[in-house]
Design a protein around this motif. Structure first.
Motif, PDB file in Angstrom:
ATOM      1  N   SER A 251       0.814  -1.223   0.000  1.00  0.00           N
ATOM      2  CA  SER A 251       0.000   0.000   0.000  1.00  0.00           C
ATOM      3  C   SER A 251       0.842   1.266   0.000  1.00  0.00           C
ATOM      4  CB  SER A 251      -0.931   0.008   1.231  1.00  0.00           C
ATOM      5  OG  SER A 251      -1.833  -1.079   1.176  1.00  0.00           O
ATOM      6  N   THR A 302      -4.214   5.229   3.599  1.00  0.00           N
ATOM      7  CA  THR A 302      -3.223   5.326   2.510  1.00  0.00           C
ATOM      8  C   THR A 302      -3.779   4.714   1.242  1.00  0.00           C
ATOM      9  OG1 THR A 302      -1.459   5.069   4.157  1.00  0.00           O
ATOM     10  CG2 THR A 302      -0.853   4.785   1.828  1.00  0.00           C
ATOM     11  N   GLU A 303      -3.746   5.462   0.188  1.00  0.00           N
ATOM     12  CA  GLU A 303      -4.183   4.942  -1.111  1.00  0.00           C
ATOM     13  C   GLU A 303      -3.081   4.076  -1.700  1.00  0.00           C
ATOM     14  OE1 GLU A 303      -7.036   5.127  -2.759  1.00  0.00           O
ATOM     15  OE2 GLU A 303      -7.944   6.205  -1.076  1.00  0.00           O
ATOM     16  N   ARG A 332      -5.700  -3.874  -3.533  1.00  0.00           N
ATOM     17  CA  ARG A 332      -6.909  -3.069  -3.725  1.00  0.00           C
ATOM     18  C   ARG A 332      -8.161  -3.911  -3.490  1.00  0.00           C
ATOM     19  NH1 ARG A 332      -3.735  -1.201  -8.024  1.00  0.00           N
ATOM     20  NH2 ARG A 332      -3.087   0.971  -7.762  1.00  0.00           N
ATOM     21  N   LYS A 335      -8.547  -4.362   0.217  1.00  0.00           N
ATOM     22  CA  LYS A 335      -9.035  -3.137   0.863  1.00  0.00           C
ATOM     23  C   LYS A 335     -10.526  -2.936   0.594  1.00  0.00           C
ATOM     24  CE  LYS A 335      -6.606   0.558   1.350  1.00  0.00           C
ATOM     25  NZ  LYS A 335      -5.795   1.779   1.180  1.00  0.00           N
TER      26      LYS A 335
END
Length: 471
Positions: A251, A302-303, A332, A335
Motif C-alpha cells: 500500500s 493510505t491509497e 486493492r 481493501k
C-alpha cells in the motif's frame, strides 16, 4: 537444538523402527556403540567430579526440518550428505535419523552429535601421592575421612595409592562453540543453504527468519508439546500481523514506519506486560491485535500507489513492474473487501432485529465469515505471487523495486535533459545516456539483492527463543 542427558537412550529411540512409525534411514560416523557408552561415562564422571547442578549434558541434538520434495530423494544419500558436511565442518562424531511424523506432514532429520572429540591417546593421570574419595566420589584429604570405626575403608569409598592411575580421559573437554547462539545461527544458515541447493521451485525454498524485517517470527510446534494449542494460537496472531505488514508494504507505507509500530506496540508493550503481569500468552496476542489495528488504520488512510507508467522499455524492470501491479491489484481487492464490503455486511446484520429474523441473521453471518475468509485467502496470496518469481517475501521485493525505480527515473531525467540539450544546441556537450547500461545495472541490482538476501541472514542472529517465520 536440545541438550541430551541420556545420549545412548536417545540414539536408541530415534534409530528404532519399532518405536518410530516412519523411519526411513539412519547414518552414523561411528558404528561401534562403545564410543557413545564411553562418552556418556566420561561426561557423567566429570559432572560428579565438579559437583555441577542440574543434569549432566552428554551430547546435543539438532532437529532439521525438510521440504516435502526430499521424499523424492534416496534417504540414505540425504543422510550421508548431511553427515559428511557436518563432520567436515565441525570434526565431531554424530548419528542421524530421517523421520516423518505420525501424520506425515513433517519430514525431518535428527542429528545427534558429541561436544567432545576422541583423543589420539588416552590421557592418564598418575597419583603423586595417595588420593582418597568418599562415597559420593568427592575427593577428601586424608584416609581417616573414609575409614570406619573398624579401621577399614567404608564401602563405596576409594583409596588410590601413590604412582597408581587415578583419572583417565578418552575425550577432549567440551567444545564451547556448541553452547553459543552463534553456532545455532551458523547451523541454520549452513543447512538452509544445503537444503535449498536441491530445491528447484523458488517458492519452496527455505529461509531463516531475519529479526530486522517487518515481520514477527512464529514458533515450531514439536511432537507431544503440552502447549501446542497455546503456540498455535500465538502463531496465528503473528501470521495475522505478517499478512497485514505485507498489505502495508504494497500500500506504500514505509518499511521504517511498519518496523517502528512493531517495535513500539508489540515488543515494547510485551516487555512492559511481562514486567507487570508475567508471561501471559493471551495478553501477548491482544498486544499484537492492537498493533495490527494501528497498522490497519494507516493502510485505510493510505491509497495504493497508482500504476507507474514506464517510458523506457527495460525487460527486468517491466517484469518487476508487472509483479508490483499484480500485488497492488490484490491489495486493492483486499481493501475493498475489508473496508467497504465487510463493514456494509456488519451494518446490515446489526440492523436486523426481531424474533422472526433468525434465517436472515444466519445468512448474513455466513456471508460475513465467507468475506473474512476471502480476505485472509487474498492476503496469504501476496507473498506467494512473489515467491513464485524467486523473492523470499514482500519486503525483499519492495526494496528491490524501489531501488530499480530510482535507477530508471534517474535515467529518464538524464534522457530528458539530453533531449532538451539537443533541441537547444546543434552539438550536445554530452552523449545520450545508454539504455543498455541501465539495463545491465538493473540485472546487477536484482542479482545483488537476491545475493544480499542470502548473506544478510548470515550477518544477523535470530533471537534466543529460536523462532522461524511461518508463512
Amino acid at each position: 537444538m536440545s541438550k541430551l542427558s541420556n545420549v545412548k537412550g536417545r540414539i536408541g529411540y530415534i534409530s528404532d523402527p519399532k518405536r518410530q512409525e516412519h523411519l526411513y534411514a539412519t547414518f552414523t560416523t561411528r558404528e561401534d556403540i562403545s564410543f557413545w557408552n564411553d562418552l556418556a561415562k566420561e561426561c557423567q564422571e566429570e559432572f560428579r567430579h565438579y559437583e555441577t547442578e542440574g543434569k549432566c549434558i552428554e551430547a546435543r541434538e539438532l532437529i532439521i526440518a525438510l521440504p516435502e520434495e526430499y521424499t523424492q530423494f534416496d534417504p540414505k544419500q540425504v543422510l550421508e550428505e548431511f553427515t559428511t558436511q557436518f563432520k567436515k565442518r565441525y570434526d565431531v562424531e554424530c548419528v542421524l535419523a530421517l523421520h516423518h511424523n505420525k501424520t506425515k506432514k513433517n519430514l525431518h532429520i535428527h542429528l545427534i552429535f558429541s561436544e567432545r572429540r576422541p583423543l589420539s591417546e588416552p590421557e592418564v593421570k598418575i597419583a603423586s601421592r595417595s588420593v582418597f574419595y568418599d562415597e559420593l566420589g568427592k575427593r577428601v584429604r586424608t584416609k581417616k575421612e573414609i575409614t570406619g570405626e573398624d579401621g577399614k575403608i567404608r564401602e563405596g569409598c576409594t583409596a588410590i595409592k601413590r604412582s597408581e592411575a587415578y583419572e583417565s580421559h578418552l575425550f577432549s573437554v567440551k567444545d564451547e562453540v556448541f553452547k553459543s547462539e552463534a553456532f545455532l545461527d551458523e547451523s541454520k544458515q549452513f543447512y538452509t543453504a544445503l537444503i535449498n541447493r536441491h530445491i528447484h521451485e523458488p517458492e519452496h525454498k527455505l529461509q531463516v527468519f531475519n529479526p530486522n524485517s517487518v515481520y514477527l517470527p512464529t514458533k515450531k510446534i514439536g511432537k507431544n508439546n503440552p502447549k501446542a494449542a497455546e503456540i498455535e494460537a500465538d502463531n496465528a496472531a503473528r501470521q495475522d500481523w505478517n499478512r497485514t505488514a505485507d498489505m502495508a508494504l504494497v500500500s506504500g507505507i514505509e518499511e521504517s514506519m511498519i518496523i517502528k509500530i512493531r517495535n513500539e506496540h508489540v515488543y515494547d508493550e510485551a516487555t512492559r506486560s511481562v514486567q507487570k503481569h508475567g508471561w501471559l500468552p493471551g495478553l501477548f496476542r491482544g498486544i499484537i491485535q492492537k498493533a495490527k489495528e494501528i497498522l490497519m488504520g494507516l493502510i485505510r488512510e493510505t491509497e495504493v500507489p497508482p500504476k507507474h507508467i514506464l517510458s523506457v522499455d527495460m525487460m527486468e524492470y517491466r517484469k518487476m513492474q508487472k509483479l508490483m501491479v499484480k500485488v497492488q491489484d490484490e491489495a486493492r481487492a483486499v481493501k475493498q473487501l475489508m473496508h467497504v464490503e465487510l463493514p456494509k455486511l456488519e451494518k446490515q446484520l446489526s440492523e436486523i432485529t426481531g424474533l422472526f429474523k433468525g434465517k436472515e441473521r444466519k445468512a448474513l453471518t455466513e456471508k460475513i465469515e465467507q468475506t473474512q475468509q476471502e480476505i485472509d485467502r487474498r492476503m496469504d496470496r501476496l507473498p506467494g505471487i512473489l515467491k513464485a518469481d524467486g523473492y523470499p517475501d514482500v519486503q525483499a521485493f519492495k526494496r528491490l523495486y524501489d531501488d530499480a525505480t530510482l535507477l530508471v527515473e534517474q535515467y529518464n531525467r538524464d534522457l530528458a535533459a539530453w533531449e532538451r540539450q539537443v533541441r537547444g544546441e546543434k552539438q550536445p556537450q554530452q552523449a545520450p545516456p545508454e539504455k543498455e547500461s541501465v539495463w545491465k545495472k538493473l540485472r546487477d541490482l536484482e542479482a545483488e539483492a537476491k545475493h544480499r538476501n542470502d548473506t544478510r541472514r548470515q550477518q544477523t542472529r535470530p533471537r534466543s527463543h529460536d523462532y522461524d517465520r511461518g508463512r
